[in-house]
Design an enzyme around this catalytic site. Structure first.
Site, short mmCIF file in Angstrom:
data_model
loop_
_atom_site.label_atom_id
_atom_site.label_comp_id
_atom_site.label_asym_id
_atom_site.label_seq_id
_atom_site.Cartn_x
_atom_site.Cartn_y
_atom_site.Cartn_z
N ILE A 126 0.83 -1.21 0.00
CA ILE A 126 0.00 0.00 0.00
C ILE A 126 0.87 1.26 0.00
CG2 ILE A 126 -1.73 1.30 1.31
CD1 ILE A 126 -2.78 -1.46 2.32
N GLU A 147 -11.81 1.35 17.54
CA GLU A 147 -12.83 1.31 16.49
C GLU A 147 -13.77 0.11 16.58
OE1 GLU A 147 -10.23 1.14 12.94
OE2 GLU A 147 -11.12 -0.82 12.53
N ASP A 166 -8.66 6.75 8.95
CA ASP A 166 -9.64 5.76 8.50
C ASP A 166 -9.72 4.63 9.53
OD1 ASP A 166 -11.41 4.64 6.43
OD2 ASP A 166 -9.86 3.09 6.20
N HIS A 185 -13.03 3.03 8.48
CA HIS A 185 -12.32 1.86 7.93
C HIS A 185 -12.89 1.46 6.56
CE1 HIS A 185 -9.47 -1.40 9.51
NE2 HIS A 185 -9.48 -1.46 8.18
N GLN A 186 -12.94 2.45 5.67
CA GLN A 186 -13.52 2.18 4.35
C GLN A 186 -12.47 2.21 3.23
OE1 GLN A 186 -15.98 6.06 4.05
NE2 GLN A 186 -15.30 5.76 1.95
N ALA A 187 -11.18 2.38 3.62
CA ALA A 187 -10.17 2.56 2.57
C ALA A 187 -10.12 1.36 1.61
CB ALA A 187 -8.80 2.79 3.21
N PHE A 188 -10.40 0.16 2.14
CA PHE A 188 -10.31 -1.05 1.30
C PHE A 188 -11.53 -1.20 0.39
CE2 PHE A 188 -13.62 -3.89 2.91
CZ PHE A 188 -14.03 -3.16 4.03
N THR A 222 -4.28 5.37 7.45
CA THR A 222 -5.23 4.40 6.89
C THR A 222 -4.77 2.99 7.24
OG1 THR A 222 -3.99 4.38 4.82
CG2 THR A 222 -5.94 5.82 4.90
N SER A 223 -3.85 2.87 8.22
CA SER A 223 -3.26 1.55 8.48
C SER A 223 -3.94 0.85 9.66
CB SER A 223 -1.77 1.69 8.70
OG SER A 223 -1.15 0.46 8.53
N ARG A 224 -3.57 1.19 10.88
CA ARG A 224 -4.25 0.65 12.06
C ARG A 224 -4.25 1.73 13.14
NH1 ARG A 224 -6.16 -2.56 9.31
NH2 ARG A 224 -6.07 -4.83 9.37
P1 NAD Z 1 2.80 -4.85 3.62
O1 NAD Z 1 3.15 -5.99 4.52
O2 NAD Z 1 2.88 -5.04 2.13
O3 NAD Z 1 3.73 -3.57 3.97
C1 NAD Z 1 4.02 -3.18 5.26
C2 NAD Z 1 5.37 -2.48 5.21
O4 NAD Z 1 5.63 -1.94 6.51
C3 NAD Z 1 6.52 -3.41 4.86
O5 NAD Z 1 7.31 -2.86 3.83
C4 NAD Z 1 7.32 -3.51 6.17
O6 NAD Z 1 8.71 -3.67 5.98
C5 NAD Z 1 7.00 -2.16 6.78
N1 NAD Z 1 7.29 -2.11 8.20
C6 NAD Z 1 7.26 -3.11 9.12
N2 NAD Z 1 7.64 -2.64 10.31
C7 NAD Z 1 7.93 -1.32 10.14
C8 NAD Z 1 8.39 -0.32 11.02
N3 NAD Z 1 8.66 -0.57 12.31
N4 NAD Z 1 8.58 0.91 10.51
C9 NAD Z 1 8.33 1.17 9.20
N5 NAD Z 1 7.90 0.25 8.33
C10 NAD Z 1 7.71 -0.99 8.80
O7 NAD Z 1 1.36 -4.39 4.06
P2 NAD Z 1 0.31 -3.53 3.21
O8 NAD Z 1 -0.52 -4.44 2.37
O9 NAD Z 1 1.03 -2.42 2.55
O10 NAD Z 1 -0.63 -3.00 4.37
C11 NAD Z 1 -0.15 -2.09 5.34
C12 NAD Z 1 -1.17 -1.98 6.46
O11 NAD Z 1 -2.33 -1.33 5.96
C13 NAD Z 1 -1.69 -3.32 6.98
O12 NAD Z 1 -0.85 -3.84 8.00
C14 NAD Z 1 -3.05 -2.99 7.51
O13 NAD Z 1 -2.93 -2.71 8.88
C15 NAD Z 1 -3.43 -1.70 6.76
N6 NAD Z 1 -4.62 -1.85 5.91
C16 NAD Z 1 -5.66 -1.00 6.09
C17 NAD Z 1 -6.79 -1.10 5.27
C18 NAD Z 1 -7.97 -0.17 5.41
O14 NAD Z 1 -9.03 -0.44 4.84
N7 NAD Z 1 -7.84 0.94 6.10
C19 NAD Z 1 -6.84 -2.10 4.29
C20 NAD Z 1 -5.74 -2.93 4.12
C21 NAD Z 1 -4.63 -2.81 4.94
#
Ligand code: NAD
Length: 332
Positions: free
Chosen positions: A155, A263, A258, A295-298, A232-234
């Site tokens: 992402i 949540e 998001d 949490h609608q980004a996906f 948009t992560s966690r």
């Molecule tokens: P991914 O595993 O492809 O990428 C995560 C990246 O974070 C990797 O490159 C990893 O090396 C890096 N990372 C790990 N520890 C780290 C740290 N301490 N500091 C900096 N970078 C670090 O995952 P992704 O598919 O890109 O998804 C990322 C996150 O997005 C998921 O973990 C999930 O929580 C979130 N997400 C949110 C939604 C949403 O709808 N809002 C949907 C999908 C995923």
């Protein structure tokens, strides 16, 4: 194979139902969250399909294993809600959807940036009231601003490319570097330098012990005045109380989230007729420069189709003891 779904919504039924025509599994959907209170719903099921706010701690996993469940399929990328040690000990196999349309989340992050910046949400309401004044709607050019990306996996990389397309300077921080992004001119730097040098910071790393409250009082103090922060992560990546202090002192100029630490008690439900007891989210939503989406980004058609296909394919691989094409889909 019978698969029992938790936190299931009409769109889950629709997309899994459509994709399942090629798999012919038995699908049983429950709208409730998975947790100790609903374990009696598990009967004669081989797999449990769970979502982001379903709790799969040791107690729940022990019950599932005792009831004969063999597989846990997370229909999401993040897996911070599963006790993987316990799952391993109990002999459960666990899979997730490692990469479903990363562009869906990346594009939503950019949508949040543009909304906060150009205030299209306010403009939409204003003109409907025949208020055509521009006061208070001023934004800034993203062109030649500095956008910091924390976590450049699927992402974060998609987001960095979008940011680059706006003509912004893109800084990145990750524990491992992505050569493709470096070739595009994206610069990897230390976290502290990213924090102090970015006009916009977007979080795309997973929630783990090492990233819990990555954004806290100290890291906020290192950021530029008036910074825009996007998550948009966690939710747990951000210490929400520290961010509220940052908004009150005007150090943080804009916040787009998001995801939110608490949540699971709010998101994915219509609570419009209830009294919200969570004062923190209410305080956040009271700021004019905060945008919260639930949490609608996906949530795109492409992503939902890929989630369903990937989940059912992974369960087939488990059942037939086959090799996974994408090893990142298998957690255990
Ligand atoms: P991914 O595993 O492809 O990428 C995560 C990246 O974070 C990797 O490159 C990893 O090396 C890096 N990372 C790990 N520890 C780290 C740290 N301490 N500091 C900096 N970078 C670090 O995952 P992704 O598919 O890109 O998804 C990322 C996150 O997005 C998921 O973990 C999930 O929580 C979130 N997400 C949110 C939604 C949403 O709808 N809002 C949907 C999908 C995923």
């Amino acid at each position: 194979m019978k698969i029992t779904f938790f936190s299931s919504k009409p769109y889950d039924k629709e997309f899994f139902g459509k994709v399942n025509k090629d798999f012919n599994f038995e699908l049983d959907h429950f709208e409730t969250h998975l947790g100790p209170h609903v374990l009696n719903l598990i009967e004669n099921t081989d797999a449990v399909c769970a979502f982001v706010n379903d709790k799969l701690d040791a107690e729940v996993l022990e019950y599932l294993a005792k009831k004969g469940v063999k597989y846990i399929a997370l229909r999401c990328a993040g897996f911070n809600n599963v006790d993987l040690e316990a799952a391993k000990r109990l002999g459960l196999r666990v899979c997730r959807v490692p990469a479903y349309s990363p562009e869906a989340v990346a594009e939503h992050a950019m949508a949040m940036i543009l909304t906060l910046n150009r205030k299209t949400h306010k403009a939409y309401n204003r003109v409907r009231e025949q208020n055509f004044a521009l006061n208070g709607l001023m934004g800034f050019n993203l062109y030649q601003k500095t956008i910091g990306v924390i976590g450049t996996g699927n992402i974060g990389a998609a987001f960095a490319k979008i940011a680059k397309g706006f003509g912004a300077k893109v800084l990145a921080y990750d524990i491992k570097e992505n050569q493709e992004l470096k070739d595009l001119g994206i610069e990897y730097i230390a976290l502290e330098k990213l924090l102090s040098g970015s006009d916009v910071i977007s979080l795309h790393c997973p929630l783990m012990d090492s990233t819990h409250h990555l954004i806290n009082k100290d890291s906020i103090a290192k950021m530029k005045e008036n910074v825009m922060l996007i998550n948009t992560s966690r939710g747990g990546l951000i210490d929400t109380k520290a961010v509220i202090d940052g908004l009150k002192s005007k150090h943080i100029g804009y916040l787009g989230i998001d995801v939110y630490e608490q949540e699971e008690k709010l998101f994915f439900r219509d609570l419009s007729h209830t009294i919200i007891e969570d004062d923190t989210i209410q305080r956040l939503m009271s700021f004019p420069n905060v945008l919260v989406t639930a949490h609608q980004a996906f949530f795109t058609e492409e992503a939902l189709e890929q989630i369903a296909t990937s989940t059912l394919t992974s369960l087939t691989h488990f059942e037939k003891n086959e090799q996974f094409e994408n090893p990142n889909a298998v957690l255990i």
